[in-house]
Design a protein around this motif. Structure first.
Motif, PDB file in Angstrom:
ATOM      1  N   ASN B 253       0.779  -1.238   0.003  1.00  0.00           N
ATOM      2  CA  ASN B 253      -0.077   0.147   0.158  1.00  0.00           C
ATOM      3  C   ASN B 253       1.015   1.183  -0.041  1.00  0.00           C
ATOM      4  O   ASN B 253       0.483   2.216  -0.583  1.00  0.00           O
ATOM      5  CB  ASN B 253      -0.908  -0.044   1.230  1.00  0.00           C
ATOM      6  CG  ASN B 253      -2.328  -0.749   0.927  1.00  0.00           C
ATOM      7  OD1 ASN B 253      -2.071  -1.799   0.122  1.00  0.00           O
ATOM      8  ND2 ASN B 253      -3.253  -0.685   1.518  1.00  0.00           N
ATOM      9  N   CYS B 254       2.034   1.087   0.742  1.00  0.00           N
ATOM     10  CA  CYS B 254       2.844   2.419   0.688  1.00  0.00           C
ATOM     11  C   CYS B 254       3.508   2.736  -0.831  1.00  0.00           C
ATOM     12  O   CYS B 254       3.470   3.940  -1.247  1.00  0.00           O
ATOM     13  CB  CYS B 254       4.127   2.105   1.751  1.00  0.00           C
ATOM     14  SG  CYS B 254       3.913   2.537   3.367  1.00  0.00           S
ATOM     15  N   ALA B 255       3.761   1.616  -1.486  1.00  0.00           N
ATOM     16  CA  ALA B 255       4.286   1.637  -2.947  1.00  0.00           C
ATOM     17  C   ALA B 255       3.088   2.119  -3.688  1.00  0.00           C
ATOM     18  O   ALA B 255       3.525   3.189  -4.515  1.00  0.00           O
ATOM     19  CB  ALA B 255       4.784   0.489  -3.422  1.00  0.00           C
ATOM     20  N   ALA B 256       1.999   1.846  -3.473  1.00  0.00           N
ATOM     21  CA  ALA B 256       0.900   2.146  -4.247  1.00  0.00           C
ATOM     22  C   ALA B 256       0.696   3.614  -3.858  1.00  0.00           C
ATOM     23  O   ALA B 256       0.430   4.373  -4.949  1.00  0.00           O
ATOM     24  CB  ALA B 256      -0.463   1.265  -4.138  1.00  0.00           C
ATOM     25  N   ALA B 257       0.719   4.117  -2.850  1.00  0.00           N
ATOM     26  CA  ALA B 257       0.457   5.483  -2.411  1.00  0.00           C
ATOM     27  C   ALA B 257       1.408   6.390  -2.898  1.00  0.00           C
ATOM     28  O   ALA B 257       1.144   7.359  -3.473  1.00  0.00           O
ATOM     29  CB  ALA B 257       0.258   5.642  -0.992  1.00  0.00           C
ATOM     30  N   ALA B 258       2.646   5.880  -3.094  1.00  0.00           N
ATOM     31  CA  ALA B 258       3.681   6.728  -3.443  1.00  0.00           C
ATOM     32  C   ALA B 258       3.649   6.942  -4.975  1.00  0.00           C
ATOM     33  O   ALA B 258       3.690   7.847  -5.404  1.00  0.00           O
ATOM     34  CB  ALA B 258       5.348   5.990  -3.171  1.00  0.00           C
ATOM     35  N   GLU B 259       3.321   5.862  -5.639  1.00  0.00           N
ATOM     36  CA  GLU B 259       3.154   5.930  -6.827  1.00  0.00           C
ATOM     37  C   GLU B 259       1.993   6.827  -7.475  1.00  0.00           C
ATOM     38  O   GLU B 259       1.995   7.664  -8.211  1.00  0.00           O
ATOM     39  CB  GLU B 259       2.836   4.562  -7.712  1.00  0.00           C
ATOM     40  CG  GLU B 259       2.904   4.525  -9.097  1.00  0.00           C
ATOM     41  CD  GLU B 259       2.855   3.256  -9.650  1.00  0.00           C
ATOM     42  OE1 GLU B 259       3.551   2.097  -8.962  1.00  0.00           O
ATOM     43  OE2 GLU B 259       2.517   2.902 -10.800  1.00  0.00           O
ATOM     44  N   LYS B 260       0.824   6.609  -6.691  1.00  0.00           N
ATOM     45  CA  LYS B 260      -0.207   7.439  -6.933  1.00  0.00           C
ATOM     46  C   LYS B 260      -0.161   8.868  -6.686  1.00  0.00           C
ATOM     47  O   LYS B 260      -0.862   9.872  -7.521  1.00  0.00           O
ATOM     48  CB  LYS B 260      -1.613   6.913  -5.999  1.00  0.00           C
ATOM     49  CG  LYS B 260      -2.872   7.580  -6.643  1.00  0.00           C
ATOM     50  CD  LYS B 260      -4.071   7.006  -5.651  1.00  0.00           C
ATOM     51  CE  LYS B 260      -5.406   7.575  -5.813  1.00  0.00           C
ATOM     52  NZ  LYS B 260      -6.471   7.099  -5.052  1.00  0.00           N
ATOM     53  N   SER B 261       0.372   9.284  -5.470  1.00  0.00           N
ATOM     54  CA  SER B 261       0.586  10.704  -5.161  1.00  0.00           C
ATOM     55  C   SER B 261       1.837  11.665  -5.791  1.00  0.00           C
ATOM     56  O   SER B 261       2.065  12.605  -5.775  1.00  0.00           O
ATOM     57  CB  SER B 261       0.568  10.754  -3.603  1.00  0.00           C
ATOM     58  OG  SER B 261       1.689  10.155  -3.164  1.00  0.00           O
ATOM     59  N   GLY B 262       2.731  10.618  -6.128  1.00  0.00           N
ATOM     60  CA  GLY B 262       4.133  11.048  -6.766  1.00  0.00           C
ATOM     61  C   GLY B 262       4.897  11.514  -5.461  1.00  0.00           C
ATOM     62  O   GLY B 262       6.150  12.284  -5.864  1.00  0.00           O
TER      63      GLY B 262
END
Lengths: 233, 329
Positions: B253-262
């Motif tokens: 989820n951290c990786a996905a959030a980082a990708e989504k938010s930039g």
């Protein structure tokens, strides 16, 4: 000069009172179910400001120590512990039942103060009025409602407190009895009585404590989750 | 600026003194009273807070040779948490205010956890993502500044730390079980077989939310199916598999959030942030952008609350305490 602040948060009413040596100065009482923490600082500040007293002038605090609402007692004691952190203020814990018993003019009859402790139990104690003073006849007790009923005699004055519990039924059997004073209908200036008790015991050093040593008298000890809601799920 | 921080939201009585963002003293009393019940008993927690709060504060003041009137601000946790426990801290703080006139500000417990990073990394650039993982909370926030938080995802059932404690109870560990499970998992060794594999929850429709209830149930079924003797003998492997599933969920989820938010900076806070396997996995996956406060500032403490108070005061964001046990950030 001794300034004595009285505080009672053991029931639905938030009550504060002020004495200078043996002289009553003022008291303030307000029905505040579930919001003592939000108003206690304001109530104390108002009492002091309106009478030209600085917080630093308070030399003694008398506080209703229970039995009563566990949460209410903790709000009062936590406040007092913060208030007395400077270390010079002495604290007098006063029985909530003793305070409550002052709510009835019992003449020469015994007065019994009783609080609904939930779970079909009652906190109660018996007092005798001699001249103007109340003297204790029995210790503060937690017992089943039938035990309390058996302890009553025909001539007793009874003052009751349901602690705002609308579903309370433990005192229903008193409905047709004379000399019964539900505190909901006959409010007691509890903060004033705490301060008055402090004033009367000013010279009795053994009754006063450091704030760090002052703790509520819950009467109902915490034993196991079997008698509580259990661990958080 | 001297700030007194008070934290009583759950089962730790914590008091700290800060000079700006420098810790002068930070003391925590962890309530061991709950261990015999296998979980936090709210009434017991409230009683223990009241017994300790003033003595702990006096000790902190003595340790720093400061008197209470030298404090410029009292910061106290007022949400979220156990109502009776919060009330002790808030009422104590209000008592200090009534005596001294020192202003009191209420602090959200989760904001306190996030602000812990400013104690070890005061220069951390904004914005960053904060993963708050503890016994009571699991949530991810985008932090644009102190006081400006956007929730990207949160647990829909159990918190991660709560899952550690409940699985620990199933496996016979005392409460709290997080540290014990981590140590037991290490005993399984890197090359241990994969006798146990537990599912990692993925929530369709809300990919940044977390769920640990199913994982907990999977462990329960596994232990029941395999039997007591097998579970006792293979406890390290079970612990390792459970911990890997929790870590995978959090890291994914951290990786996905980082990708989504930039936003590539990720801060891990809360009691579960003490877990070394989680720290290692996050760094492996997301690199140098990941940082954590030291372990003593990850678990509940007063310094993080004082720091949040100090940061809020710099931004004129102080507010009176208002009790909100179910509050969110």
């Amino acid at each position: 000069m001794n300034w004595i602040l009285g505080i009672d948060t053991s029931s639905v009413a938030l009550c504060v009172g002020l004495f200078r040596d043996g002289q009553p100065i003022a008291s303030y009482s307000r029905m505040l179910k579930n919001s003592h923490a939000e108003h206690i600082a304001q109530a104390v500040s108002m009492l002091l400001d309106n009478n030209g007293v600085r917080a630093g002038d308070i030399s003694h605090v008398a506080i209703a120590a229970g039995p009563g609402s566990f949460t209410g007692l903790r709000i009062g004691f936590a406040f007092v512990k913060g208030f007395c952190l400077t270390g010079t203020v002495r604290v007098l814990p006063v029985s909530s039942l003793f305070v409550l018993a002052h709510g009835a003019d019992s003449g020469d009859r015994d007065v019994i103060a009783a609080i609904d402790a939930r779970r079909g139990e009652i906190f109660w104690a018996r007092f005798r009025r001699d001249a103007e003073a109340l003297t204790r006849e029995t210790p503060d007790t937690l017992g089943p409602a039938p035990e309390f009923r058996n302890a009553l005699t025909a001539g007793d004055t009874v003052i009751t407190d349901t602690m705002g519990y609308a579903q309370s039924t433990v005192f229903n059997f008193l409905a047709d009895r004379p000399n019964v004073f539900p505190v909901e209908r006959y409010p007691v200036q509890r903060g004033f009585i705490c301060a008055a008790q402090g004033a009367s015991l000013l010279t009795d050093g053994s009754s006063w404590k450091n704030a760090a040593d002052a703790m509520p008298e819950y009467l109902r000890s915490f034993s196991s989750p079997a008698t509580s809601k259990g661990p958080l799920q | 600026m001297i700030t007194l921080g008070i934290e009583t939201s759950c089962d730790e009585t914590a008091v700290a003194l800060l000079d700006d963002d420098r810790i002068l003293a930070n003391m925590v009393y962890s309530q061991i009273e709950h261990a015999r019940f296998g979980g936090v008993i709210p009434e017991l927690a409230s009683r223990a807070h009241l017994e300790k709060i003033d003595r702990l504060t006096a000790t902190v003041l003595k340790k720093t040779s400061l008197s209470i009137d030298k404090c410029n601000l009292v910061a106290v946790t007022d949400s979220p948490g156990l109502a009776g426990a919060l009330l002790v801290g808030v009422s104590f703080a209000l008592g200090i205010h009534a005596q001294t006139g020192i202003p009191v500000t209420g602090i959200n417990h989760l904001e306190g956890h996030i602000c812990a990073i400013f104690l070890s990394r005061p220069d951390i650039p904004l914005p960053f993502l904060a993963l708050v993982v503890s016994g009571g909370h699991t949530a991810m926030y985008r932090v644009d500044n102190v006081g400006k938080y956007s929730c990207l995802g949160q647990t829909v059932d159990d918190a991660a730390g709560e899952a550690f404690d409940k699985v620990g109870k199933m496996l016979g560990f005392p409460y709290p079980a997080g540290k014990a499970i981590e140590e037991e998992a290490l005993r399984a060794g890197a090359g241990a077989g994969r006798e146990a594999v537990f599912p990692v929850a993925r929530l369709s429709g809300s990919p940044l939310d977390f769920s640990f209830s199913g994982l907990k149930t999977a462990v329960k079924y596994y232990v029941t199916e395999k039997g007591k003797d097998y579970s006792r003998e293979h406890r390290p492997v079970i612990c390792r598999a459970f911990q890997e599933a929790v870590v995978a969920s959090l890291v994914n989820n951290c990786a996905a959030a980082a990708e989504k938010s930039g936003c590539k900076r990720i801060v891990l806070v809360g009691g579960v942030a003490c877990n070394m396997r989680l720290r290692e996995a996050l760094q492996q996956r997301l690199g140098d952008g990941v940082c954590f406060p030291p372990p003593e500032l990850c678990a509940d403490n007063g310094a993080m609350i004082a720091c949040a108070g100090f940061m809020r005061s710099k931004l004129n964001l102080l507010r009176p305490p208002h009790m909100d046990p179910g509050g969110t950030l």
